[in-house]
Write a protein that holds these residues in place. Sequence first.
Motif, PDB file in Angstrom:
ATOM      1  N   PHE A 130      37.865   1.328 143.280  1.00 35.25           N
ATOM      2  CA  PHE A 130      38.659   2.143 144.060  1.00 35.25           C
ATOM      3  C   PHE A 130      39.406   1.901 145.373  1.00 35.25           C
ATOM      4  O   PHE A 130      39.202   0.539 145.502  1.00 35.25           O
ATOM      5  N   GLY A 131      40.346   2.582 145.623  1.00 38.06           N
ATOM      6  CA  GLY A 131      41.164   2.152 146.848  1.00 38.06           C
ATOM      7  C   GLY A 131      42.613   2.672 146.850  1.00 38.06           C
ATOM      8  O   GLY A 131      42.956   3.324 145.973  1.00 38.06           O
ATOM      9  N   ASP A 132      43.589   1.992 147.780  1.00 35.37           N
ATOM     10  CA  ASP A 132      44.982   2.058 147.698  1.00 35.37           C
ATOM     11  C   ASP A 132      45.204   0.898 146.879  1.00 35.37           C
ATOM     12  O   ASP A 132      45.601   0.004 147.328  1.00 35.37           O
ATOM     13  N   LEU A 133      45.337   1.085 145.452  1.00 32.74           N
ATOM     14  CA  LEU A 133      45.625   0.047 144.593  1.00 32.74           C
ATOM     15  C   LEU A 133      47.120  -0.101 144.304  1.00 32.74           C
ATOM     16  O   LEU A 133      47.470  -1.281 143.794  1.00 32.74           O
ATOM     17  N   ASN A 134      47.893   0.678 145.016  1.00 32.81           N
ATOM     18  CA  ASN A 134      49.403   0.520 145.161  1.00 32.81           C
ATOM     19  C   ASN A 134      50.112   0.511 143.921  1.00 32.81           C
ATOM     20  O   ASN A 134      51.373  -0.093 143.818  1.00 32.81           O
ATOM     21  N   GLU A 166      38.919   5.353 133.857  1.00 31.89           N
ATOM     22  CA  GLU A 166      39.470   6.317 134.581  1.00 31.89           C
ATOM     23  C   GLU A 166      39.455   7.746 134.067  1.00 31.89           C
ATOM     24  O   GLU A 166      39.850   7.659 132.853  1.00 31.89           O
ATOM     25  N   GLY A 167      39.110   8.640 135.033  1.00 36.33           N
ATOM     26  CA  GLY A 167      39.627  10.052 134.624  1.00 36.33           C
ATOM     27  C   GLY A 167      41.110  10.329 134.250  1.00 36.33           C
ATOM     28  O   GLY A 167      41.789   9.511 134.920  1.00 36.33           O
ATOM     29  N   PRO A 168      41.275  11.491 133.707  1.00 37.33           N
ATOM     30  CA  PRO A 168      42.699  11.731 133.683  1.00 37.33           C
ATOM     31  C   PRO A 168      43.567  12.059 134.911  1.00 37.33           C
ATOM     32  O   PRO A 168      42.848  12.689 135.718  1.00 37.33           O
ATOM     33  N   LEU A 169      44.782  11.717 134.918  1.00 37.76           N
ATOM     34  CA  LEU A 169      45.510  11.781 136.223  1.00 37.76           C
ATOM     35  C   LEU A 169      45.982  13.419 136.274  1.00 37.76           C
ATOM     36  O   LEU A 169      47.329  13.556 135.802  1.00 37.76           O
ATOM     37  N   GLN A 170      45.357  14.177 136.442  1.00 34.54           N
ATOM     38  CA  GLN A 170      45.733  15.601 136.230  1.00 34.54           C
ATOM     39  C   GLN A 170      46.034  16.321 137.776  1.00 34.54           C
ATOM     40  O   GLN A 170      45.751  17.571 137.803  1.00 34.54           O
ATOM     41  N   PHE A 171      46.428  15.411 138.492  1.00 32.72           N
ATOM     42  CA  PHE A 171      46.620  15.818 140.078  1.00 32.72           C
ATOM     43  C   PHE A 171      48.080  15.147 140.201  1.00 32.72           C
ATOM     44  O   PHE A 171      48.519  14.200 139.730  1.00 32.72           O
ATOM     45  N   LYS A 172      48.814  15.711 141.310  1.00 30.11           N
ATOM     46  CA  LYS A 172      49.891  15.152 141.829  1.00 30.11           C
ATOM     47  C   LYS A 172      49.883  13.745 142.312  1.00 30.11           C
ATOM     48  O   LYS A 172      48.690  13.458 142.861  1.00 30.11           O
ATOM     49  N   PRO A 173      50.775  12.898 142.122  1.00 29.92           N
ATOM     50  CA  PRO A 173      50.678  11.602 142.756  1.00 29.92           C
ATOM     51  C   PRO A 173      50.499  11.619 144.156  1.00 29.92           C
ATOM     52  O   PRO A 173      50.866  12.662 144.928  1.00 29.92           O
ATOM     53  N   THR A 174      49.458  10.890 144.756  1.00 27.00           N
ATOM     54  CA  THR A 174      49.060  10.968 146.015  1.00 27.00           C
ATOM     55  C   THR A 174      49.628  10.155 147.155  1.00 27.00           C
ATOM     56  O   THR A 174      49.356  10.208 148.377  1.00 27.00           O
ATOM     57  N   TYR A 175      50.955   9.618 146.963  1.00 25.63           N
ATOM     58  CA  TYR A 175      51.753   8.950 147.748  1.00 25.63           C
ATOM     59  C   TYR A 175      53.472   9.148 147.153  1.00 25.63           C
ATOM     60  O   TYR A 175      53.718   9.276 146.240  1.00 25.63           O
ATOM     61  N   ASP A 212      58.311  12.318 150.534  1.00 30.03           N
ATOM     62  CA  ASP A 212      59.076  11.385 151.573  1.00 30.03           C
ATOM     63  C   ASP A 212      60.432  11.930 151.643  1.00 30.03           C
ATOM     64  O   ASP A 212      61.327  11.801 150.553  1.00 30.03           O
ATOM     65  N   THR A 213      60.786  12.330 152.850  1.00 27.49           N
ATOM     66  CA  THR A 213      62.146  12.729 152.971  1.00 27.49           C
ATOM     67  C   THR A 213      63.010  11.784 153.925  1.00 27.49           C
ATOM     68  O   THR A 213      63.799  12.143 154.358  1.00 27.49           O
ATOM     69  N   SER A 214      62.238  10.858 154.252  1.00 25.44           N
ATOM     70  CA  SER A 214      62.913   9.787 155.016  1.00 25.44           C
ATOM     71  C   SER A 214      63.850   9.125 154.247  1.00 25.44           C
ATOM     72  O   SER A 214      64.318   9.410 153.113  1.00 25.44           O
ATOM     73  N   GLU A 215      64.541   8.050 154.936  1.00 28.42           N
ATOM     74  CA  GLU A 215      65.979   7.293 154.384  1.00 28.42           C
ATOM     75  C   GLU A 215      65.399   6.731 153.132  1.00 28.42           C
ATOM     76  O   GLU A 215      65.915   6.391 152.201  1.00 28.42           O
ATOM     77  N   LYS A 216      64.153   6.035 153.382  1.00 27.68           N
ATOM     78  CA  LYS A 216      63.712   5.240 152.155  1.00 27.68           C
ATOM     79  C   LYS A 216      63.245   6.123 150.791  1.00 27.68           C
ATOM     80  O   LYS A 216      63.323   5.619 149.781  1.00 27.68           O
ATOM     81  N   LYS A 217      63.009   7.267 151.115  1.00 28.16           N
ATOM     82  CA  LYS A 217      62.662   8.188 149.925  1.00 28.16           C
ATOM     83  C   LYS A 217      61.851   7.571 148.797  1.00 28.16           C
ATOM     84  O   LYS A 217      62.292   7.201 147.610  1.00 28.16           O
ATOM     85  N   ARG A 218      60.460   6.958 149.203  1.00 29.74           N
ATOM     86  CA  ARG A 218      59.717   6.490 148.188  1.00 29.74           C
ATOM     87  C   ARG A 218      59.545   7.286 147.019  1.00 29.74           C
ATOM     88  O   ARG A 218      59.403   8.351 147.104  1.00 29.74           O
ATOM     89  N   LYS A 219      59.498   6.748 145.835  1.00 31.27           N
ATOM     90  CA  LYS A 219      59.120   7.350 144.529  1.00 31.27           C
ATOM     91  C   LYS A 219      57.566   7.942 144.633  1.00 31.27           C
ATOM     92  O   LYS A 219      56.765   6.932 144.742  1.00 31.27           O
ATOM     93  N   PRO A 220      57.514   9.229 144.402  1.00 28.89           N
ATOM     94  CA  PRO A 220      55.835   9.419 144.164  1.00 28.89           C
ATOM     95  C   PRO A 220      55.340   8.302 143.272  1.00 28.89           C
ATOM     96  O   PRO A 220      55.736   7.852 142.276  1.00 28.89           O
ATOM     97  N   ALA A 221      53.672   8.171 143.404  1.00 25.82           N
ATOM     98  CA  ALA A 221      52.988   7.147 142.815  1.00 25.82           C
ATOM     99  C   ALA A 221      51.501   7.655 142.988  1.00 25.82           C
ATOM    100  O   ALA A 221      51.299   8.276 144.036  1.00 25.82           O
ATOM    101  N   TRP A 222      50.921   7.447 141.880  1.00 22.55           N
ATOM    102  CA  TRP A 222      49.317   7.507 141.992  1.00 22.55           C
ATOM    103  C   TRP A 222      48.575   6.165 142.401  1.00 22.55           C
ATOM    104  O   TRP A 222      48.205   5.376 141.762  1.00 22.55           O
ATOM    105  N   THR A 223      48.484   5.816 143.800  1.00 17.84           N
ATOM    106  CA  THR A 223      48.350   4.495 144.462  1.00 17.84           C
ATOM    107  C   THR A 223      47.089   4.607 144.584  1.00 17.84           C
ATOM    108  O   THR A 223      46.286   3.468 144.649  1.00 17.84           O
ATOM    109  N   ASP A 224      46.237   5.741 144.753  1.00 16.42           N
ATOM    110  CA  ASP A 224      44.898   6.087 145.033  1.00 16.42           C
ATOM    111  C   ASP A 224      44.186   6.177 144.082  1.00 16.42           C
ATOM    112  O   ASP A 224      44.244   7.595 143.438  1.00 16.42           O
ATOM    113  N   ARG A 225      43.092   5.369 143.629  1.00 16.10           N
ATOM    114  CA  ARG A 225      42.513   5.513 142.196  1.00 16.10           C
ATOM    115  C   ARG A 225      41.102   5.132 142.473  1.00 16.10           C
ATOM    116  O   ARG A 225      40.690   4.572 143.224  1.00 16.10           O
TER     117      ARG A 225
END
Length: 490
Positions: A217-221, A265-274, A284-297
């Motif tokens: 587990f962790g921030d697998l990015n 892994e269980g089903p990803l039935q929650f919003k991406p956490t990053y 993210d509303t900053s200039e970079k506007k990072r795309k959401p992702a399931w980084t935390d697993r």
Amino acid sequence: MKSDRKSLFRRSACKEIRHSWGWLPVHVSVVALVLFDFLFVCRLHLVTWNVGTASPPPDVTSLLQLNSLGPTMDMYVIGLQEVNSRITNFLSDLAFDDPWSIFFMTVLSPLGYIKLSSVRMQGLLLLIFVKHVHLPFIRDIHTHYIRTGLYGYWGNKGGVTARMSLYGHTICFMNCHLPAHMENTEQRLDDFEKILEMQFEGENIPSTLDHDVLFWFGDLNFRIADYGIHFVRESINNKRYNLLWEKDQLNMAKKKEAFLQEFIEGPLQFKPTYKFDLYSDVYDTSEKKRKPAWTDRILWRVKNLCQHAPKEGEFSEEQTISVTLNNYISHMSYGISDHKPVTGTFGLELKPLLSDPLVTLNPEGEWSSEHDVLISYSAVPEFPSSAWDWIGLFKVAFRHVNDYVTYAWVEDDEISSNKDSKQVYMSAAEIPDMGGEFFLCYYSNNLQSIVGISEPFQIQPNRSLIEKDLTQEENSWMQKPDNLESHNDF
């Protein structure tokens, strides 16, 4: 991997035990496993959270499911990433517990949990808490870490790992922080392979993949590939997460990489956490506007899991442990970092391979600080005792193994011995005058763990001191001026 491989046990007896014992207090469950050669369910709650160098939040009730109406957890495993690791913070944390460890101990110790183990590598922190009653059945605790940042020289990325024997079954927990950015999928996989290859120090300790159960587990990015940010956000807004699963880099890698295919892994039935704006559920509303992702697993692997589960009513003697995922969710209410925490609640269905503690110990007679007190204990014949073993006196809500009130050396303070039991004494000067409820714990130097714990017992307050305090208070009252009316003559 087929979904029916998630549980090895499909027979009605297992369901009956889970139903009959799962909702009773944890000590009753342990009695059940001693009396019956059946399975019992160890309830595990696992947390992963990139805290972004923030301080602990005011409340973690929902994160730890402390308000759940179901059975209490037997074990909490908490993996944090990006804990504040500035030099001044890190050096002080080496000498003292870091703020996050103190915070979780403060929350969990009054509920009957002790910090069993912790390991820190810069911003990576892994904490394991367990109910007191399980301590004698948890052995061979070891920790390790491995750096993968800056070609292995820097610990901002990598993994921290803790392993143990739980009722005779080998369990390993691995908290990882892998490289960031969309284009670094291969680097993430390479780093994880390197982390998997690490070896614990000590004899006869299995490699990471040779444990009966391995939690990763962790921030697998891992990110969501190919799709643009507008499609990803629209899919999230409409809760059509399934449209994004096939482009999740970890899901894609599991189809191609053999070393990942046994991880479940269980089903990803929650919003991406990053990635979120701080203190909000807005991406993210900053200039970079990072795309959401399931980084935390959270994933897990059961060693040598059979291709097919036993049929109803059948049971294989070799299949003595399985893992069942009860829920896998994110917690959107926490906004101290740009990641949302993720939790997984598991049932470890296991057949105990050991059911007797190595050491049994009890206080003798009535305890108070008015006289020296005695402890009797006995050990199983194969117990590897040491001159450095000690018995500690702990408050019932103790936090960790070094949180003792006092202790006695089992050899230096021994006063009698026979083939069945031994006695050691504690000096009256070391016993708390005010009394209260306490445990006795036997700590093994060779095994580096608590191998025996008494039932909770009462230490009586020191009557002579109480009487002295009452006398002093009475005398103090008698010496006060009795013409109080004179203070009102103005």
